[in-house]
Design an enzyme around this catalytic site. Structure first.
Site, PDB file in Angstrom:
ATOM      1  N   ASP A  22      14.492 -11.967  18.734  1.00  0.00           N
ATOM      2  CA  ASP A  22      14.003 -10.615  18.128  1.00  0.00           C
ATOM      3  C   ASP A  22      13.078 -11.152  16.795  1.00  0.00           C
ATOM      4  OD1 ASP A  22      13.179  -7.717  18.146  1.00  0.00           O
ATOM      5  OD2 ASP A  22      14.719  -7.607  16.557  1.00  0.00           O
ATOM      6  N   CYS A  60      13.196  -7.356  21.918  1.00  0.00           N
ATOM      7  CA  CYS A  60      12.060  -7.038  21.355  1.00  0.00           C
ATOM      8  C   CYS A  60      11.091  -6.180  22.265  1.00  0.00           C
ATOM      9  CB  CYS A  60      11.525  -8.240  20.544  1.00  0.00           C
ATOM     10  SG  CYS A  60       9.729  -7.508  19.337  1.00  0.00           S
ATOM     11  N   CYS A  62      12.149   0.958  19.836  1.00  0.00           N
ATOM     12  CA  CYS A  62      12.335  -0.241  19.125  1.00  0.00           C
ATOM     13  C   CYS A  62      13.858  -0.641  18.972  1.00  0.00           C
ATOM     14  CB  CYS A  62      11.756  -0.091  17.954  1.00  0.00           C
ATOM     15  SG  CYS A  62      11.861  -1.596  16.713  1.00  0.00           S
ATOM     16  N   THR A  63      14.088  -1.931  19.189  1.00  0.00           N
ATOM     17  CA  THR A  63      15.602  -2.201  18.973  1.00  0.00           C
ATOM     18  C   THR A  63      16.177  -2.079  17.533  1.00  0.00           C
ATOM     19  OG1 THR A  63      14.849  -4.680  18.890  1.00  0.00           O
ATOM     20  CG2 THR A  63      15.593  -3.840  20.863  1.00  0.00           C
TER      21      THR A  63
END
Length: 299
Positions: free
Chosen positions: A39, A103, A218-219
């Protein structure tokens, strides 16, 4: 009661399960599969959390490109170049068997090219959960919170258009760019997280007051899910992709051939960062309950 698409994982439970569970029937005989998780920063730890719960008999190498975070505010070319460099490093130095691009922006801008450059490497990406949200929504009004880079990508636009065209009922997607929110979560800047969360949820609700389902695109955002849920209201369902990505990764690993190398060490994930390693270690402790140190991603 407030509804959530994924169950909350208690950090201590995740850490304990990963320490004590082993691959049954393979002690001393087969090498554990190694999965790289990548990410732009600490946000992908939300995906790693789901992976640890789903795949306890797996070795994970987590790479955070925190020096360049957040990707959602960088050009597509920059994202592609960083993604390729880190994937090559994970293959060469850590011998990964599969890669999870944890991501949304990197998936949107780089995963197709990445698969072309690494055709022998199974790659699992993440993208905003528009399809699950469309299925969950009672009225077809869906909000999407994500970075500007993710929302502006052709991949996400095509996904939205396919869903709208194929749906037997009208679907209404409202995209809300959340400039600065991923960065604030990265820094654990609580006042800024609260201020930006209030601002973006308010803007989303002003765009469409009928929204009953919100995608966390969004992570980073699952780590502030409680704040976002409180702001959205009890009748709004929040959706993220961590559990679905973990299940897909399990399916991918099941197709890989077993190896005969002797390596059954099933310790905590290896944490690597292009930014300050201690910041990644602190985030892993805070959100996953992992009391491990982190190392520099690049020498």
């Amino acid at each position: 009661r407030r509804r959530h698409q994924r169950a909350h994982h208690r950090p201590g439970r995740v850490a304990e399960a990963h320490r004590h569970r082993r691959v049954q029937g393979h002690r001393g005989r087969r090498r554990l599969k190694t999965v790289g998780v990548f990410d732009s920063g600490v946000g992908g730890l939300s995906v790693l959390r789901a992976l640890l719960a789903e795949l306890p008999g797996t070795r994970f190498v987590y790479a955070a490109d925190s020096a360049y975070a957040p990707y959602g505010e960088r050009t597509a070319q920059d994202v592609s170049q960083r993604t390729e460099r880190i994937t090559a490093l994970l293959r060469e130095r850590h011998g990964i068997d599969a890669l999870v691009v944890a991501c949304n922006t990197a998936t949107a801008h780089a995963i197709n090219e990445l698969r072309q450059h690494h055709p022998d490497l199974p790659i699992v990406g993440v993208e905003p959960a528009l399809k699950p949200a469309a299925a969950l929504s009672r009225n077809g009004h869906i909000g999407v919170l994500a970075t500007r880079g993710t929302l502006g990508s052709a991949r996400v636009a095509a996904l939205r258009d396919r869903l709208v065209e194929a749906s037997p009922r009208p679907l209404h997607f409202s995209f809300q760019p959340c400039d600065g929110l991923a960065g604030a979560i990265e820094r654990h800047d609580l006042p800024t997280i609260q201020n930006l969360s209030e601002r973006y949820v308010q803007e989303l609700q002003q765009a469409d007051a009928a929204i009953d389902t919100v995608v966390l695109g969004c992570t980073h955002y699952p780590f502030v899910q409680d704040q976002l849920a409180a702001l959205c209201g009890a009748d709004v369902t929040l959706v993220d992709t961590g559990v679905a990505v973990a299940r897909r990764t399990r399916e991918v690993l099941a197709t890989l051939p077993a190896t005969s190398q002797s390596n059954t060490v099933n310790g905590a994930p290896l944490l690597l960062s292009s930014g300050p390693p201690e910041a990644l270690a602190q985030a892993a402790q805070r959100w996953l309950g992992l009391g491990v140190s982190a190392s520099p991603l690049f020498d």
